[in-house]
Design a protein around this motif. Structure first.
Motif, short mmCIF file in Angstrom:
data_model
loop_
_atom_site.label_atom_id
_atom_site.label_comp_id
_atom_site.label_asym_id
_atom_site.label_seq_id
_atom_site.Cartn_x
_atom_site.Cartn_y
_atom_site.Cartn_z
N ASN A 109 0.85 -1.18 0.00
CA ASN A 109 0.00 0.00 0.00
C ASN A 109 0.90 1.25 0.00
N PRO A 110 1.00 1.94 -1.13
CA PRO A 110 1.91 3.09 -1.21
C PRO A 110 1.41 4.32 -0.44
N GLY A 170 -7.38 -3.26 -7.14
CA GLY A 170 -8.35 -2.34 -7.73
C GLY A 170 -8.52 -1.05 -6.94
N VAL A 171 -8.07 -1.04 -5.68
CA VAL A 171 -8.20 0.18 -4.86
C VAL A 171 -6.84 0.80 -4.57
N GLY A 172 -5.84 0.43 -5.36
CA GLY A 172 -4.57 1.13 -5.27
C GLY A 172 -3.40 0.36 -4.70
N TRP A 173 -3.62 -0.84 -4.18
CA TRP A 173 -2.50 -1.63 -3.69
C TRP A 173 -1.69 -2.16 -4.87
N ARG A 174 -0.39 -2.30 -4.66
CA ARG A 174 0.48 -2.81 -5.71
C ARG A 174 0.69 -4.33 -5.53
N GLN A 175 0.44 -5.06 -6.57
CA GLN A 175 0.64 -6.51 -6.53
C GLN A 175 2.12 -6.82 -6.68
N GLU A 176 2.67 -7.56 -5.72
CA GLU A 176 4.09 -7.91 -5.74
C GLU A 176 4.34 -9.39 -6.04
N GLY A 177 3.26 -10.10 -6.37
CA GLY A 177 3.41 -11.51 -6.73
C GLY A 177 3.44 -12.43 -5.52
N ALA A 178 3.73 -13.71 -5.81
CA ALA A 178 3.80 -14.72 -4.75
C ALA A 178 5.18 -14.65 -4.10
N LYS A 179 5.21 -14.17 -2.86
CA LYS A 179 6.47 -14.01 -2.14
C LYS A 179 6.74 -15.15 -1.16
#
Length: 319
Positions: free
Chosen positions: A280-281, A302-311
């Motif tokens: 969440n930036p 969809g509400v602004g969080w950045r997807q960083e993939g499967a960590k």
């Protein structure tokens, strides 16, 4: 008078009768007075046969026209164990001397043994060697004496193998397999409505304590392995109350140098289930969240969080 028989005549006649009756017996010499025959002359008459090892006596001795206990006695070097041994046959009665006969007891086939103990075992990070039990009929086999074990592929999760090789009274070898699986550990998720942070823990006590302090208990987030080759470190920032999770020891050490508090390894990552991370930036605290739900992963994006993939990775129920 002619009809009168004198005492002398009677005695003479009686003596002849006695001699006539005793003479046949006198003409037969006792066994000890005869020259004895060497038992080796009867070697072809003896048959000594060994069987297959089963823990009991496995040898028989037979002799044509000769009787054990009368004509000979026999002593077996070893009547039980596998190998080539010697039978010592000693003459008796009319026979003398000693005859040696070799016989062989065959080893048992270890592939016919029953093996137990090949249940699934838990991954430990080290080589795992389950305790196995082998039986052959009514016999319980002894490792190192009756057989040896050689394990392979027995450190990582997956199918491991063991080779059983007979020794001593047993021959041949066979392979068996067993499964190494992760031990499951539940990861709980909590939400702090005041700071917006999500906390992840494997400790039921911490989960309950935080709940009593006002955190929202969101239940089990995923199943984690316990342990795996990939530890997940948890760090705490005492200045803003945020927690951070990382599998990087380097990142862990850098943050510790920046006065983050290391809380050690709190869980492990491995398995086939992807665990997604979002950033969440716009937030100052609670900037990251983990989820196994693809729908949550997409909706937050969809509400602004950045997807960083499967960590991280977790376990499916069957793993």
């Amino acid at each position: 008078m002619k009809d009168r028989v004198t005492v002398r005549q009677l005695r003479g006649n009686l003596l002849w009768v006695i001699l006539a009756l005793a003479l046949p017996a006198l003409l037969v010499a006792p066994s000890w007075a005869l020259a004895k025959e060497d038992i080796n002359s009867k070697a072809s008459a003896f048959t000594v046969v060994g069987g297959t090892y089963d823990g009991s006596e496995q040898v028989t001795c037979k002799a044509d026209s000769l009787k054990e206990g009368t004509d000979y006695s026999v002593k077996f070097e070893d009547a039980v164990n596998a190998g080539t041994h010697v039978a010592v046959i000693t003459g008796m009665g009319y026979y003398e001397g000693t005859l040696l006969k070799h016989y062989t007891i065959a080893p048992a086939d270890v592939t016919k043994a029953t093996i137990s103990g090949l249940d699934d075992v838990h991954y430990t990070g080290q080589e795992v060697k389950p305790t196995l039990t082998l039986t052959y009929g009514q016999l319980k086999l002894r490792e190192g004496v009756d057989y040896t074990l050689k394990f392979s592929k027995n450190k990582k999760v997956g199918m491991a193998e063991v080779t059983v090789t007979g020794r001593g009274n047993y021959v041949n070898s066979f392979d068996r397999s067993f499964q190494i699986r992760y031990r499951h550990q539940l990861v709980y998720r909590l939400y702090n409505k005041w700071s917006g942070e999500h906390l992840f823990t494997t400790e039921a006590k911490e989960y309950e304590d935080c709940g009593r302090q006002g955190w929202t208990q969101e239940g089990v987030a995923w199943d984690a392995p316990d342990p795996s080759d990939t530890p997940v470190y948890r760090l705490y920032n005492k200045f803003n109350g945020e927690h951070l999770y990382t599998t990087s020891k380097r990142e862990h050490d850098i943050l510790v140098a920046k006065k983050w508090t290391s809380e050690g390894v709190k869980l492990y990552s491995a398995g086939g289930m992807p665990i997604y991370r979002l950033f969440n930036p716009y937030a100052q605290v609670g900037t990251h969240i983990f989820t196994i739900e693809r729908s949550e992963y997409d909706s937050l994006a969809g509400v602004g969080w950045r997807q960083e993939g499967a960590k991280l990775q977790g376990l499916y129920g069957w793993e």
